[in-house]
Design a protein around this motif. Structure first.
Motif, mmCIF file in Angstrom:
data_model
loop_
_atom_site.group_PDB
_atom_site.id
_atom_site.type_symbol
_atom_site.label_atom_id
_atom_site.label_comp_id
_atom_site.label_asym_id
_atom_site.label_seq_id
_atom_site.Cartn_x
_atom_site.Cartn_y
_atom_site.Cartn_z
ATOM 1 N N LEU A 199 -52.520 -11.454 36.707
ATOM 2 C CA LEU A 199 -52.329 -10.979 38.075
ATOM 3 C C LEU A 199 -52.064 -9.476 38.045
ATOM 4 C CD1 LEU A 199 -50.019 -13.766 39.557
ATOM 5 C CD2 LEU A 199 -52.506 -13.572 39.745
ATOM 6 N N TRP A 200 -52.518 -8.779 39.099
ATOM 7 C CA TRP A 200 -52.257 -7.341 39.199
ATOM 8 C C TRP A 200 -50.838 -7.133 39.725
ATOM 9 C CZ3 TRP A 200 -57.289 -8.679 41.451
ATOM 10 C CH2 TRP A 200 -58.350 -8.404 40.582
ATOM 11 N N PRO A 201 -49.956 -6.551 38.908
ATOM 12 C CA PRO A 201 -48.542 -6.463 39.301
ATOM 13 C C PRO A 201 -48.286 -5.538 40.488
ATOM 14 C CG PRO A 201 -48.933 -5.246 37.271
ATOM 15 C CD PRO A 201 -50.197 -6.004 37.564
ATOM 16 N N HIS A 202 -49.196 -4.578 40.723
ATOM 17 C CA HIS A 202 -48.985 -3.613 41.800
ATOM 18 C C HIS A 202 -49.558 -4.081 43.138
ATOM 19 C CE1 HIS A 202 -52.994 -2.903 40.286
ATOM 20 N NE2 HIS A 202 -53.296 -2.189 41.357
ATOM 21 N N LEU A 203 -50.172 -5.275 43.156
ATOM 22 C CA LEU A 203 -50.737 -5.823 44.389
ATOM 23 C C LEU A 203 -49.922 -7.030 44.830
ATOM 24 C CD1 LEU A 203 -54.586 -5.786 43.615
ATOM 25 C CD2 LEU A 203 -53.218 -4.031 44.772
ATOM 26 N N THR A 204 -49.854 -7.244 46.143
ATOM 27 C CA THR A 204 -49.160 -8.417 46.661
ATOM 28 C C THR A 204 -49.957 -9.676 46.327
ATOM 29 O OG1 THR A 204 -50.291 -8.379 48.794
ATOM 30 C CG2 THR A 204 -48.262 -7.054 48.587
ATOM 31 N N VAL A 205 -49.334 -10.814 46.594
ATOM 32 C CA VAL A 205 -50.010 -12.095 46.380
ATOM 33 C C VAL A 205 -51.314 -12.140 47.158
ATOM 34 C CG1 VAL A 205 -49.864 -14.556 46.949
ATOM 35 C CG2 VAL A 205 -47.960 -13.430 45.770
ATOM 36 N N GLU A 206 -51.267 -11.783 48.432
ATOM 37 C CA GLU A 206 -52.486 -11.814 49.248
ATOM 38 C C GLU A 206 -53.534 -10.844 48.703
ATOM 39 O OE1 GLU A 206 -53.330 -9.918 53.340
ATOM 40 O OE2 GLU A 206 -52.643 -11.954 53.800
ATOM 41 N N GLN A 207 -53.118 -9.662 48.306
ATOM 42 C CA GLN A 207 -54.069 -8.679 47.790
ATOM 43 C C GLN A 207 -54.688 -9.134 46.474
ATOM 44 O OE1 GLN A 207 -51.366 -5.363 47.712
ATOM 45 N NE2 GLN A 207 -52.036 -4.583 49.710
ATOM 46 N N ASN A 208 -53.928 -9.847 45.647
ATOM 47 C CA ASN A 208 -54.482 -10.391 44.413
ATOM 48 C C ASN A 208 -55.627 -11.354 44.690
ATOM 49 O OD1 ASN A 208 -53.332 -10.105 41.441
ATOM 50 N ND2 ASN A 208 -51.650 -9.628 42.838
ATOM 51 N N VAL A 209 -55.549 -12.059 45.809
ATOM 52 C CA VAL A 209 -56.574 -13.041 46.147
ATOM 53 C C VAL A 209 -57.737 -12.402 46.921
ATOM 54 C CG1 VAL A 209 -57.021 -15.253 47.291
ATOM 55 C CG2 VAL A 209 -54.824 -14.864 46.166
ATOM 56 N N THR A 210 -57.448 -11.367 47.702
ATOM 57 C CA THR A 210 -58.509 -10.754 48.508
ATOM 58 C C THR A 210 -59.318 -9.712 47.734
ATOM 59 O OG1 THR A 210 -56.956 -9.090 49.371
ATOM 60 C CG2 THR A 210 -57.271 -11.089 50.685
ATOM 61 N N ILE A 248 -48.147 -21.872 49.148
ATOM 62 C CA ILE A 248 -47.459 -20.617 48.818
ATOM 63 C C ILE A 248 -47.779 -19.537 49.857
ATOM 64 C CG2 ILE A 248 -47.149 -20.937 46.326
ATOM 65 C CD1 ILE A 248 -49.776 -19.421 45.900
ATOM 66 N N ALA A 249 -48.179 -19.950 51.057
ATOM 67 C CA ALA A 249 -48.525 -18.971 52.092
ATOM 68 C C ALA A 249 -47.353 -18.063 52.424
ATOM 69 C CB ALA A 249 -49.020 -19.695 53.348
ATOM 70 N N GLN A 250 -46.131 -18.569 52.264
ATOM 71 C CA GLN A 250 -44.936 -17.776 52.575
ATOM 72 C C GLN A 250 -44.718 -16.632 51.590
ATOM 73 O OE1 GLN A 250 -44.999 -20.730 51.216
ATOM 74 N NE2 GLN A 250 -43.442 -20.914 49.623
ATOM 75 N N LEU A 251 -45.497 -16.613 50.515
ATOM 76 C CA LEU A 251 -45.337 -15.581 49.487
ATOM 77 C C LEU A 251 -46.362 -14.456 49.616
ATOM 78 C CD1 LEU A 251 -44.837 -17.923 46.378
ATOM 79 C CD2 LEU A 251 -43.061 -16.931 47.845
ATOM 80 N N SER A 252 -47.135 -14.452 50.675
ATOM 81 C CA SER A 252 -48.262 -13.514 50.806
ATOM 82 C C SER A 252 -47.880 -12.065 50.544
ATOM 83 C CB SER A 252 -48.876 -13.628 52.208
ATOM 84 O OG SER A 252 -49.481 -14.879 52.378
ATOM 85 N N ASP A 253 -46.712 -11.644 51.014
ATOM 86 C CA ASP A 253 -46.319 -10.236 50.912
ATOM 87 C C ASP A 253 -45.479 -9.938 49.678
ATOM 88 O OD1 ASP A 253 -47.650 -9.674 53.301
ATOM 89 O OD2 ASP A 253 -45.880 -10.169 54.509
ATOM 90 N N ARG A 254 -45.245 -10.935 48.839
ATOM 91 C CA ARG A 254 -44.476 -10.715 47.620
ATOM 92 C C ARG A 254 -45.377 -10.155 46.518
ATOM 93 N NH1 ARG A 254 -40.282 -14.682 47.164
ATOM 94 N NH2 ARG A 254 -39.372 -15.033 49.239
ATOM 95 N N TYR A 255 -44.733 -9.559 45.519
ATOM 96 C CA TYR A 255 -45.442 -9.075 44.345
ATOM 97 C C TYR A 255 -45.236 -10.072 43.199
ATOM 98 C CZ TYR A 255 -46.149 -4.664 46.734
ATOM 99 O OH TYR A 255 -46.558 -3.708 47.635
ATOM 100 N N PRO A 256 -46.148 -10.112 42.220
ATOM 101 C CA PRO A 256 -46.022 -11.086 41.125
ATOM 102 C C PRO A 256 -44.665 -11.078 40.439
ATOM 103 C CG PRO A 256 -48.194 -10.108 41.076
ATOM 104 C CD PRO A 256 -47.433 -9.374 42.149
ATOM 105 N N GLY A 257 -44.058 -9.902 40.323
ATOM 106 C CA GLY A 257 -42.749 -9.825 39.677
ATOM 107 C C GLY A 257 -41.630 -10.453 40.475
ATOM 108 N N GLU A 258 -41.919 -10.837 41.708
ATOM 109 C CA GLU A 258 -40.888 -11.389 42.591
ATOM 110 C C GLU A 258 -41.005 -12.898 42.776
ATOM 111 O OE1 GLU A 258 -40.405 -7.480 45.512
ATOM 112 O OE2 GLU A 258 -41.816 -9.076 46.076
ATOM 113 N N ILE A 259 -41.934 -13.539 42.069
ATOM 114 C CA ILE A 259 -42.133 -14.976 42.241
ATOM 115 C C ILE A 259 -42.036 -15.700 40.897
ATOM 116 C CG2 ILE A 259 -43.543 -14.675 44.312
ATOM 117 C CD1 ILE A 259 -46.027 -15.093 42.669
ATOM 118 N N SER A 260 -41.899 -17.019 40.948
ATOM 119 C CA SER A 260 -41.696 -17.809 39.735
ATOM 120 C C SER A 260 -42.996 -18.006 38.958
ATOM 121 C CB SER A 260 -41.121 -19.179 40.107
ATOM 122 O OG SER A 260 -42.118 -19.981 40.725
ATOM 123 N N GLY A 261 -42.858 -18.535 37.744
ATOM 124 C CA GLY A 261 -44.034 -18.787 36.916
ATOM 125 C C GLY A 261 -44.980 -19.786 37.540
#
Length: 270
Positions: free
Chosen positions: A103-114, A141-154
């Motif tokens: 995952l790209w650490p500097h992109l949000t969850v949504e940005q990683n997918v888009t 995991i829709a509630q995590l859209s604006d989080r960054y990979p470093g802010e979510i669980s494995g």
């Protein structure tokens, strides 16, 4: 007639004098779930990377559906290497979830997918966001859209990586040890998700050490050793067969250390 999702034809990959892949052949029909099992270092991850043409083989061919990937073979037997642009057009037909997730650490969850949808599939940003939101919602995991990979669980990161791969509408999904980096309590969560995909008819090839999953969910088990597929068939048959001493030794050891794996004939029919 059953359509083919992925085919390997005489794949050979060398590292110096070592053959990491040694004349690998197989065909995976659409809708089939294949588990790829074998000892560490036998070539499983190399095979996945070669199927994606991230590590081009020294010999052999890969076909995705009816298209060659990396190089073509004409009916007359002429070989032509594809351009980078051609490879980039065909490669997204294979979805890949890497062991390290990437995952790209500097992109949000949504940005990683888009981002791959916009850059590779050339989708409009609004269409890519709609697709991402639908998949994130499906994977809960829709509630995590604006989080960054470093802010979510494995386990959540694993779901993001799966959403990113699915967003490209692949014809087959490859998973490289999808539970290896997870805490034990999260392993069941990811395996349950893969079971859901299997029940939904998704074509998958899963490199795994979770042998109960390989037995109970996959419709086919391929056993790899020293760069070769040395057994291939129904999981119960491969696990219980005595025809190949190396395969028998591997599963005897598994059953010795994991008593809950002793009854392969209890496998759920698919």
């Amino acid at each position: 007639m059953t359509q083919t999702a992925l085919e390997a034809i005489n794949l050979i990959r060398r590292f110096g004098e070592t053959r990491a892949l040694d004349e690998v052949y197989f065909t995976i029909p659409k809708g089939q779930v294949v588990s790829l099992v074998g000892p560490s270092g036998c070539g499983k991850s190399t095979l996945l990377r070669t199927l994606l043409w991230l590590e081009p083989p020294d010999d052999g061919f890969v076909k995705v559906g009816d298209r060659y990937l990396g190089k073509d073979l004409s009916p007359e037997g002429l070989v032509r290497r594809q351009s980078g642009r051609e490879i980039d057009r065909i490669r997204p037909r294979i979805g890949m979830v890497y062991q390290s997730l990437n995952l790209w650490p500097h992109l949000t969850v949504e940005q990683n997918v888009t981002r791959p949808q916009i850059r590779v599939a050339r989708r409009r940003p609004e269409d890519a966001r709609d697709k991402a939101q639908a998949l994130l919602d499906r994977l809960q995991i829709a509630q995590l859209s604006d989080r960054y990979p470093g802010e979510i669980s494995g386990g959540q990161k694993q779901r993001v990586a799966i959403a990113r791969a699915l967003a490209m509408d692949p014809e087959i999904m490859l998973f490289d040890e999808p539970t290896s980096a997870l805490d034990p309590e999260l392993v069941g969560e990811v395996l349950s998700l893969l079971r859901e995909f299997a029940d939904g008819g998704m074509t998958m090839m899963v490199v795994t050490h979770e042998l109960a999953f390989a037995r109970d969910v996959a419709s086919r088990l391929m056993f790899m050793d020293h760069g070769r597929i040395v057994a291939d068939g129904d999981p119960n048959t491969v696990i219980s067969s005595r025809k190949n001493a190396r395969v028998a030794e591997f599963f005897d050891r598994v059953q010795a250390f994991h008593p809950d794996f002793r009854n392969p004939h209890q496998r759920r029919q698919r």
